[in-house]
Design a protein around this motif. Structure first.
Motif, PDB file in Angstrom:
ATOM      1  N   UNK A  85     -15.614  13.001  -5.392  1.00 35.28           N
ATOM      2  CA  UNK A  85     -14.372  12.239  -5.267  1.00 35.28           C
ATOM      3  C   UNK A  85     -14.632  10.764  -5.539  1.00 35.28           C
ATOM      4  N   UNK A  86     -13.690  10.128  -6.206  1.00 34.16           N
ATOM      5  CA  UNK A  86     -13.826   8.707  -6.507  1.00 34.16           C
ATOM      6  C   UNK A  86     -13.701   7.895  -5.214  1.00 34.16           C
ATOM      7  N   UNK A  87     -14.454   6.799  -5.149  1.00 30.13           N
ATOM      8  CA  UNK A  87     -14.397   5.935  -3.982  1.00 30.13           C
ATOM      9  C   UNK A  87     -13.021   5.289  -3.894  1.00 30.13           C
ATOM     10  N   UNK A  88     -12.549   5.094  -2.673  1.00 30.91           N
ATOM     11  CA  UNK A  88     -11.258   4.455  -2.483  1.00 30.91           C
ATOM     12  C   UNK A  88     -11.380   2.963  -2.769  1.00 30.91           C
ATOM     13  N   UNK A  89     -10.293   2.339  -3.234  1.00 31.44           N
ATOM     14  CA  UNK A  89     -10.314   0.881  -3.379  1.00 31.44           C
ATOM     15  C   UNK A  89     -10.486   0.223  -2.018  1.00 31.44           C
ATOM     16  N   UNK A  90     -11.063  -0.975  -2.021  1.00 32.53           N
ATOM     17  CA  UNK A  90     -11.332  -1.675  -0.774  1.00 32.53           C
ATOM     18  C   UNK A  90     -10.903  -3.133  -0.860  1.00 32.53           C
ATOM     19  N   UNK A  91     -10.746  -3.744   0.305  1.00 27.05           N
ATOM     20  CA  UNK A  91     -10.507  -5.179   0.411  1.00 27.05           C
ATOM     21  C   UNK A  91     -11.285  -5.660   1.624  1.00 27.05           C
ATOM     22  N   UNK A  92     -11.383  -6.957   1.798  1.00 24.65           N
ATOM     23  CA  UNK A  92     -12.150  -7.519   2.914  1.00 24.65           C
ATOM     24  C   UNK A  92     -11.206  -8.215   3.881  1.00 24.65           C
ATOM     25  N   UNK A  93     -11.382  -7.916   5.169  1.00 22.76           N
ATOM     26  CA  UNK A  93     -10.622  -8.567   6.230  1.00 22.76           C
ATOM     27  C   UNK A  93     -11.551  -8.815   7.408  1.00 22.76           C
ATOM     28  N   UNK A  94     -11.610 -10.051   7.861  1.00 26.85           N
ATOM     29  CA  UNK A  94     -12.426 -10.384   9.029  1.00 26.85           C
ATOM     30  C   UNK A  94     -13.886  -9.959   8.834  1.00 26.85           C
ATOM     31  N   UNK A  95     -14.366 -10.065   7.606  1.00 29.83           N
ATOM     32  CA  UNK A  95     -15.742  -9.710   7.301  1.00 29.83           C
ATOM     33  C   UNK A  95     -16.003  -8.224   7.160  1.00 29.83           C
ATOM     34  N   UNK A  96     -14.981  -7.391   7.267  1.00 32.40           N
ATOM     35  CA  UNK A  96     -15.127  -5.946   7.158  1.00 32.40           C
ATOM     36  C   UNK A  96     -14.538  -5.450   5.845  1.00 32.40           C
ATOM     37  N   UNK A  97     -15.214  -4.469   5.261  1.00 29.81           N
ATOM     38  CA  UNK A  97     -14.673  -3.817   4.063  1.00 29.81           C
ATOM     39  C   UNK A  97     -13.823  -2.631   4.506  1.00 29.81           C
ATOM     40  N   UNK A  98     -12.540  -2.664   4.118  1.00 27.81           N
ATOM     41  CA  UNK A  98     -11.589  -1.647   4.541  1.00 27.81           C
ATOM     42  C   UNK A  98     -11.020  -0.923   3.332  1.00 27.81           C
ATOM     43  N   UNK A  99     -10.816   0.376   3.482  1.00 33.12           N
ATOM     44  CA  UNK A  99     -10.348   1.214   2.381  1.00 33.12           C
ATOM     45  C   UNK A  99      -8.843   1.439   2.465  1.00 33.12           C
ATOM     46  N   UNK A 100      -8.246   1.643   1.298  1.00 33.73           N
ATOM     47  CA  UNK A 100      -6.806   1.909   1.243  1.00 33.73           C
ATOM     48  C   UNK A 100      -6.504   2.752   0.012  1.00 33.73           C
ATOM     49  N   UNK A 101      -5.301   3.277  -0.045  1.00 28.10           N
ATOM     50  CA  UNK A 101      -4.790   3.955  -1.240  1.00 28.10           C
ATOM     51  C   UNK A 101      -3.334   3.566  -1.434  1.00 28.10           C
ATOM     52  N   UNK A 102      -2.871   3.630  -2.673  1.00 29.69           N
ATOM     53  CA  UNK A 102      -1.484   3.313  -2.987  1.00 29.69           C
ATOM     54  C   UNK A 102      -0.961   4.352  -3.965  1.00 29.69           C
ATOM     55  N   UNK A 103       0.255   4.834  -3.697  1.00 29.98           N
ATOM     56  CA  UNK A 103       0.858   5.851  -4.561  1.00 29.98           C
ATOM     57  C   UNK A 103       2.335   5.544  -4.746  1.00 29.98           C
ATOM     58  N   UNK A 104       2.825   5.797  -5.951  1.00 28.93           N
ATOM     59  CA  UNK A 104       4.244   5.640  -6.223  1.00 28.93           C
ATOM     60  C   UNK A 104       4.641   4.220  -6.564  1.00 28.93           C
ATOM     61  N   UNK A 105       5.930   4.072  -6.866  1.00 25.88           N
ATOM     62  CA  UNK A 105       6.503   2.772  -7.207  1.00 25.88           C
ATOM     63  C   UNK A 105       7.669   2.501  -6.253  1.00 25.88           C
ATOM     64  N   UNK A 106       8.215   1.327  -6.355  1.00 28.63           N
ATOM     65  CA  UNK A 106       9.385   1.013  -5.538  1.00 28.63           C
ATOM     66  C   UNK A 106       9.027   0.168  -4.335  1.00 28.63           C
ATOM     67  N   UNK A 107       9.941   0.113  -3.375  1.00 28.77           N
ATOM     68  CA  UNK A 107       9.733  -0.692  -2.181  1.00 28.77           C
ATOM     69  C   UNK A 107       8.521  -0.181  -1.395  1.00 28.77           C
ATOM     70  N   UNK A 108       7.663  -1.099  -0.903  1.00 25.76           N
ATOM     71  CA  UNK A 108       6.414  -0.666  -0.266  1.00 25.76           C
ATOM     72  C   UNK A 108       6.585  -0.267   1.199  1.00 25.76           C
ATOM     73  N   UNK A 109       5.944   0.830   1.556  1.00 24.62           N
ATOM     74  CA  UNK A 109       5.869   1.280   2.943  1.00 24.62           C
ATOM     75  C   UNK A 109       4.389   1.352   3.304  1.00 24.62           C
ATOM     76  N   UNK A 110       3.967   0.498   4.235  1.00 32.33           N
ATOM     77  CA  UNK A 110       2.578   0.477   4.671  1.00 32.33           C
ATOM     78  C   UNK A 110       2.411   1.437   5.845  1.00 32.33           C
ATOM     79  N   UNK A 111       1.541   2.415   5.679  1.00 29.52           N
ATOM     80  CA  UNK A 111       1.360   3.479   6.668  1.00 29.52           C
ATOM     81  C   UNK A 111       0.065   3.232   7.447  1.00 29.52           C
ATOM     82  N   UNK A 112       0.173   3.111   8.771  1.00 27.79           N
ATOM     83  CA  UNK A 112      -0.965   2.781   9.619  1.00 27.79           C
ATOM     84  C   UNK A 112      -1.234   3.961  10.562  1.00 27.79           C
ATOM     85  N   UNK A 113      -2.385   4.577  10.410  1.00 29.69           N
ATOM     86  CA  UNK A 113      -2.682   5.844  11.086  1.00 29.69           C
ATOM     87  C   UNK A 113      -3.080   5.665  12.552  1.00 29.69           C
ATOM     88  N   UNK A 114      -3.192   6.787  13.227  1.00 28.29           N
ATOM     89  CA  UNK A 114      -3.527   6.803  14.640  1.00 28.29           C
ATOM     90  C   UNK A 114      -5.016   6.882  14.907  1.00 28.29           C
TER      91      UNK A 114
END
Length: 254
Positions: A1-30
């Motif tokens: 599987x391809x590695x997920x894209x990442x960004x840096x926040x507070x010195x930590x590398x965090x992974x995310x994914x994005x799918x679809x177009x249109x108005x953005x809905x940010x989903x934050x898991x439990x």
């Protein structure tokens, strides 16, 4: 599987994914979950993109494919809410709808309170009055995560989360650190200051979240939805929950 894209926040590398177009809905898991487990595997991403939204899933610090510090001081909801803002900045998104479940709903509440200008509306799934009251069996969950084996555990909630953590291949020591501080309650006065529209959705048989109606009453633009015949774990991908969420987004996010 391809590695997920990442960004840096507070010195930590965090992974995310994005799918679809249109108005953005940010989903934050439990807690003990991930973007994939909470939102992709349950059909939420498919539901949101099918309705014309852009679904963005984030692996919270300590979870999924993101960095996993063992220091409990790194897991306050305020800090994880800042991670969400950093992701929006990374993607060049000024405002988004926020969909959070359980711990993700607590993070969403801090996000809506502290960064109101970035939040169009929010859905607090699996989180009712315990946003204010806190989680009573958090210490049992921590002990369960650190126990040598599942066979030693008697406490039902501790067993439930240990089984879930083992099933998802989570780092149990990172989760134990996360549980120590991520359950920080939100002050009642701060809840009253969350001015964006909020849907509070809790399973009818959910014994962990607390009641949705009194929390919705505290919120200036809150409304409650009871997910029929579902407990905390089984409400996540429920069809009625998805229908209510899409109806809410349709009237509050345009």
């Amino acid at each position: 599987m391809a590695a997920l894209p990442q960004f840096v926040s507070d010195g930590l590398r965090l992974a995310y994914e994005s799918a679809g177009e249109g108005l953005p809905v940010l989903c934050i898991h439990g807690f003990a979950s991930s973007g994939k487990v909470n939102w992709i595997d349950t059909g939420w991403v498919e539901t949101l993109t099918g309705a014309g939204y852009r679904a963005i899933t984030l692996d919270n610090r300590g979870h999924g494919n993101s960095d996993k510090p063992y220091d409990p001081e790194r897991y306050y909801p305020h800090d994880m809410a800042n991670d969400a803002v950093a992701l929006l900045d990374h993607l060049g998104i000024e405002r988004a709808a926020i969909l959070g479940y359980s711990m993700g709903a607590r993070i969403s509440a801090f996000l809506a309170f502290e960064h109101e200008e970035r939040v169009a509306c929010a859905i607090f799934g699996g989180m009712g009055m315990n946003l204010i009251n806190g989680l009573s069996d958090g210490n049992d969950i921590i002990s369960g995560l650190r126990a040598p084996s599942l066979a030693e555990l008697i406490h039902p909630t501790a067993r439930q989360f240990r089984i879930f953590a083992d099933h998802t291949g989570a780092d149990r020591e990172a989760l134990a650190a996360c549980m120590e501080t991520s359950r920080q309650p939100m002050a009642r006065a701060d809840v009253r200051r969350i001015s964006v529209p909020v849907l509070v959705a809790v399973g009818e048989a959910d014994e962990m979240a607390g009641s949705p109606e009194p929390l919705a009453e505290l919120l200036p633009q809150g409304e409650a939805f009871v997910i029929p015949k579902r407990d905390h774990m089984r409400a996540t991908g429920d069809k009625a929950f998805k229908t209510a969420a899409l109806q809410f987004l349709g009237k509050t996010f345009a």
